[in-house]
Design an enzyme around this catalytic site. Structure first.
Site, PDB file in Angstrom:
ATOM      1  N   ASN A  40      12.786  -3.666  -0.426  1.00 45.05           N
ATOM      2  CA  ASN A  40      12.622  -2.642   0.614  1.00 45.05           C
ATOM      3  C   ASN A  40      13.854  -2.531   1.509  1.00 45.05           C
ATOM      4  OD1 ASN A  40       9.678  -4.180   0.423  1.00 45.05           O
ATOM      5  ND2 ASN A  40       9.539  -1.961   0.407  1.00 45.05           N
ATOM      6  N   HIS A  68       9.518  -1.548  -6.150  1.00 43.69           N
ATOM      7  CA  HIS A  68      10.354  -0.464  -5.612  1.00 43.69           C
ATOM      8  C   HIS A  68      11.807  -0.538  -6.076  1.00 43.69           C
ATOM      9  CE1 HIS A  68       7.119   0.955  -3.199  1.00 43.69           C
ATOM     10  NE2 HIS A  68       7.041  -0.144  -2.470  1.00 43.69           N
ATOM     11  N   HIS A 148       5.736 -11.330  -7.411  1.00 46.49           N
ATOM     12  CA  HIS A 148       5.575 -10.095  -6.633  1.00 46.49           C
ATOM     13  C   HIS A 148       4.262  -9.445  -7.056  1.00 46.49           C
ATOM     14  CE1 HIS A 148       7.522  -7.184  -3.996  1.00 46.49           C
ATOM     15  NE2 HIS A 148       6.986  -6.232  -4.742  1.00 46.49           N
ATOM     16  N   HIS A 173       5.339  -9.013  -1.804  1.00 44.86           N
ATOM     17  CA  HIS A 173       4.829  -7.652  -2.041  1.00 44.86           C
ATOM     18  C   HIS A 173       3.828  -7.160  -1.006  1.00 44.86           C
ATOM     19  CE1 HIS A 173       3.519  -3.936  -3.936  1.00 44.86           C
ATOM     20  NE2 HIS A 173       2.281  -4.374  -3.997  1.00 44.86           N
ATOM     21  N   HIS A 175       3.590  -7.945   2.111  1.00 45.74           N
ATOM     22  CA  HIS A 175       4.228  -7.907   3.429  1.00 45.74           C
ATOM     23  C   HIS A 175       3.400  -8.603   4.519  1.00 45.74           C
ATOM     24  CE1 HIS A 175       7.143  -4.303   2.543  1.00 45.74           C
ATOM     25  NE2 HIS A 175       7.019  -5.128   1.522  1.00 45.74           N
TER      26      HIS A 175
HETATM   27 FE   LIG Z   1       7.855  -4.933  -0.477  1.00 45.04          FE
HETATM   28 FE   LIG Z   2       6.442  -4.481  -3.677  1.00 48.48          FE
END
Ligand SMILES: [Fe+2]
Ligand SMILES: [Fe+2]
Length: 260
Positions: A40, A68, A148, A173, A175
């Site tokens: 991110n 991502h 993740h 992942h 957060h």
């Molecule tokens: Fe993330």
């Molecule tokens: Fe992620």
């Protein structure tokens, strides 16, 4: 050998927060190896050569990623070139990048493997089979895994699957940090999620009002990265000469504000 693992760095606020916190993290934990999840790091979603370089410049040794990772097309060449930036190994083999790397740290060869969960995320192969295959051929004295993944059941299961075979399994992942960090009976440190490095005045790094509007109206909403109250979240693992963990300590640190 001490490994500092930092959860998903979200956008500029996350990168600046990590930079500001790094001297304190080094002083407190004296890490031999610093690994961060950078999926991110570019504008809140994805990674680019620029944001990866900024993370390396703060003293990061290896960057992991996740779902991502392919958001920014211009990063594909970089992912093929940059050995120390890895993406989930259980993505299609032909995809840009690689799923693991071996680096030297604290006088030993440390393998770092990135794996994606299969529950709620798209993968080409089972995370359990994939990590087994890599462990069969990796030439390293100890191994660190970034798992993740979305759901805690799969993340806890991966800890048991790898117990005694790797030094640490760090979940990323979601957060959101979990409170289950511990060394499992056969010597593998495990935590379901280390959390993120970014604004706590947010929904997973996004401005709260925008995330709420999207959830309430179920309409497309442009997300912006939140900036207030940045925290650095991660964990430190002490790895012994057998390649197993002696301890795991969670890191939840408000980023110093003077440098931001
Ligand atoms: Fe993330
Ligand atoms: Fe992620």
């Amino acid at each position: 050998m001490r490994v500092l693992f930092i959860g998903d760095v979200v956008g500029g606020p996350g990168r600046r927060g990590l930079k500001a916190a790094m001297p304190l993290l080094r002083e407190r934990h004296s890490p031999d190896l610093v690994i961060v999840n950078g999926e991110n790091s570019a504008g809140g979603v994805g990674i680019t050569e620029k944001t990866a370089t900024a993370l390396f410049d703060t003293g990061v040794d290896v960057i992991t990623s996740g779902n991502h990772v392919y958001r920014h097309r211009e990063a594909y060449d970089y992912l093929d070139r940059a050995e120390r930036v890895i993406r989930p190994a259980n993505y299609p083999h032909a995809n840009p990048g690689r799923g693991h790397v071996v680096v030297e740290a604290g006088g030993v060869r440390v393998g770092v493997i990135n794996i994606s969960g299969a529950v709620g995320l798209q993968v080409a192969r089972s995370p359990f089979h994939e990590v087994d295959n890599i462990l069969e051929r990796i030439e390293a004295d100890c191994v660190i895994v970034d798992f993740h993944a979305e759901v805690t059941s799969e993340k806890v299961a991966m800890g048991w699957h790898l117990d005694g075979r790797v030094a640490a399994v760090f979940g990323t992942h979601t957060h959101v940090p979990t409170a289950d960090g511990r060394v499992l009976p056969k010597g593998t440190a495990h935590i379901s999620d280390v959390g993120m490095t970014g604004s706590r005045t947010s929904v997973l790094g996004v401005k709260p009002e925008q995330a709420l509007e999207a959830l309430i109206t179920q309409m497309p909403v442009r997300f912006e990265t939140a900036e207030e109250d940045v925290w650095v979240m991660g964990a430190v693992v002490e790895v012994n000469s057998k390649g197993q963990a002696d301890s795991i300590e969670q890191v939840l640190l408000p980023a110093p504000t003077s440098d931001r």
